[in-house]
Design a protein around this motif. Structure first.
Motif, mmCIF file in Angstrom:
data_model
loop_
_atom_site.group_PDB
_atom_site.id
_atom_site.type_symbol
_atom_site.label_atom_id
_atom_site.label_comp_id
_atom_site.label_asym_id
_atom_site.label_seq_id
_atom_site.Cartn_x
_atom_site.Cartn_y
_atom_site.Cartn_z
ATOM 1 N N SER A 92 0.839 -1.203 0.000
ATOM 2 C CA SER A 92 0.000 0.000 0.000
ATOM 3 C C SER A 92 0.875 1.254 0.000
ATOM 4 N N SER A 93 0.767 2.051 -1.045
ATOM 5 C CA SER A 93 1.510 3.319 -1.086
ATOM 6 C C SER A 93 0.996 4.266 -0.008
ATOM 7 N N GLN A 94 -0.296 4.139 0.339
ATOM 8 C CA GLN A 94 -0.854 4.966 1.415
ATOM 9 C C GLN A 94 -0.201 4.617 2.752
ATOM 10 N N ALA A 96 2.773 3.304 3.163
ATOM 11 C CA ALA A 96 4.149 3.795 3.106
ATOM 12 C C ALA A 96 4.215 5.287 3.430
ATOM 13 N N GLN A 97 3.270 6.054 2.910
ATOM 14 C CA GLN A 97 3.237 7.492 3.153
ATOM 15 C C GLN A 97 2.962 7.800 4.618
ATOM 16 N N VAL A 98 2.023 7.072 5.224
ATOM 17 C CA VAL A 98 1.690 7.296 6.639
ATOM 18 C C VAL A 98 2.903 7.014 7.526
ATOM 19 N N ARG A 100 6.084 7.146 6.662
ATOM 20 C CA ARG A 100 7.065 8.218 6.447
ATOM 21 C C ARG A 100 6.700 9.464 7.256
ATOM 22 N N GLU A 101 5.409 9.807 7.251
ATOM 23 C CA GLU A 101 4.960 10.980 8.002
ATOM 24 C C GLU A 101 5.239 10.817 9.490
ATOM 25 N N ARG A 104 8.995 11.127 10.226
ATOM 26 C CA ARG A 104 9.447 12.527 10.138
ATOM 27 C C ARG A 104 8.976 13.333 11.344
ATOM 28 N N TYR A 121 7.846 -2.540 4.399
ATOM 29 C CA TYR A 121 7.929 -1.071 4.381
ATOM 30 C C TYR A 121 9.240 -0.584 4.995
ATOM 31 N N THR A 124 10.863 2.853 4.496
ATOM 32 C CA THR A 124 10.221 4.055 5.040
ATOM 33 C C THR A 124 10.715 4.393 6.443
#
Length: 394
Positions: A92-94, A96-98, A100-101, A104, A121, A124
């Protein structure tokens, strides 16, 4: 410390083995550390569960889960990927983005990726120390090496081959990998010989929460607690209904069988079910059902890891009759903590013996509960996990 816990399961309600394990780990971690949870979820009403989980988790993020679809374009392209195609299709790219957020936003001391579904993941959170928690190979390795060669076995063997090579590249990015039993550790060391930091963290139950479970035992009732939507459970129940239960009913016709757990969408067998078989569907708490039964049957013939249904039954004083696969990885002794049966006739005879012999029943009930207290209570298991967490973070 602040820890990011990544889960392929939204752990509430804890209605299967994976969710139970994650719930116990989160509770143990929260006693000493600040924990954030990022999880896949297939429920729209997850907010109620999140309210409960906030006892352990400071921040909770949820991503919708897309189950593996073997005939999707993405899954078919996965045949040409070095990664097992189930992981290709469910990536899920979603998610992966979560992740990463979160990485950070917060200075995490450690990331715990529960199961290989979340370990994929790794890129990430590559800047943080990490543990791969609960790696399991038993089910796939058994199926890939069993039976005559045909298209299905060839596909399983290919998946096993790809998984071994993928793990060889993935595991060096994790400071440790946990498994539930010595059997799983052996399989992982065979698959990835150069990776050394494999640590056994057994499944456990919180015995203190079982003391208050009281139910009137039905002297002739058997129970199989497990979702039939899981293929290993479905196979076990079909085997029992077709080859074992008729032998029991011939001699003890008043015996009944309760099947708990989800069964929606499950194709039922081409033979009629006896009236003494009762399907409850999903139940919020399976423990009163187990406590109210005479015997837990575990006729599993495939699967991996260790079975919570065995640990919960022993913790509740309900004797277990099991195949070797059902108790695989657990430190339990045949005739002392449970009864072992390999053939349909042996299984039926073991059940009949327990239905009729009160002295044996009470002995197994007492010794089984004692074994859980000695080996599988959370108070004994979680400190080892917490020690590993702190070591990896350092």
């Amino acid at each position: 410390m602040r820890i990011l816990f990544l889960s392929a399961w939204f752990p509430h309600p804890p209605d299967n083995g994976s969710k139970l394990r994650i719930s116990h780990l989160l509770a143990g971690l929260a006693e000493k550390h600040q924990v954030d949870l990022v999880a896949f979820c297939d429920r729209v009403d997850w907010q109620e569960g999140a309210h409960v989980l906030r006892r352990y988790c400071t921040d909770i993020r949820v991503v919708p889960w897309k189950p593996f679809s073997p005939y999707s374009a993405r899954a078919l392209l996965g045949f040409f990927s070095p990664m097992p195609r189930s992981l290709v299709d469910t990536y899920s790219s979603q998610m992966a983005q979560v992740i990463r957020e979160q990485v950070r936003k917060h200075p995490y001391d450690l990331v715990i990726a529960s199961e290989i579904t979340m370990a994929v993941y790794q890129e990430t959170f590559a800047s943080r120390p990490a543990i791969l928690e609960g790696m399991e190979l038993g089910a796939l390795s058994t199926d890939a090496g069993r039976g005559a060669w045909n298209l299905r076995r060839l596909r399983l063997w290919l998946t096993w081959f790809k998984l071994r090579h993928y793990l060889a590249r993935l595991l060096p990015h994790f400071r440790a990998c946990t498994v539930v039993s010595a059997k799983e550790r052996e399989l992982l060391r065979e698959a990835v010989p150069h990776y050394d930091n494999v640590v056994i963290v057994p499944n456990c139950v919180d015995l203190s929460s079982y003391i208050a479970i009281v139910a009137e035992r039905r002297k002739k009732r058997l129970i199989f607690p497990g979702a039939l939507t899981y293929s290993a459970n479905y196979d076990a129940v079909l085997f029992f209904l077709k080859e074992v239960f008729p032998l029991i009913l011939q001699e003890e016709p008043e015996t009944s069988l309760v099947l708990t757990g989800r069964n929606d969408g499950v194709p039922w067998p081409p033979f009629a079910l006896p009236n003494s078989v009762h399907l409850t569907g999903w139940v919020e708490d399976v423990r009163p059902w187990i406590a109210g039964s005479r015997i837990t049957i575990v006729p599993l013939r495939k699967g991996g890891g260790t079975r919570f249904k065995v640990l919960e039954s022993l913790a509740l004083g309900t004797p277990v009759v099991s195949t070797p696969k059902g108790v695989e990885g657990l430190e339990v002794e045949d005739g002392r903590h449970f009864l072992l049966a390999e053939t349909p006739r042996q299984f039926a005879e073991a059940v009949l013996h327990l239905l009729r012999d009160d002295e044996l029943w009470h002995s197994l009930s007492e010794q089984g509960r004692l074994r859980v207290y000695e080996k599988y209570d959370c108070s004994a298991t979680l400190p080892r996990f917490l020690e590993l967490v702190e070591t990896c973070a350092r």
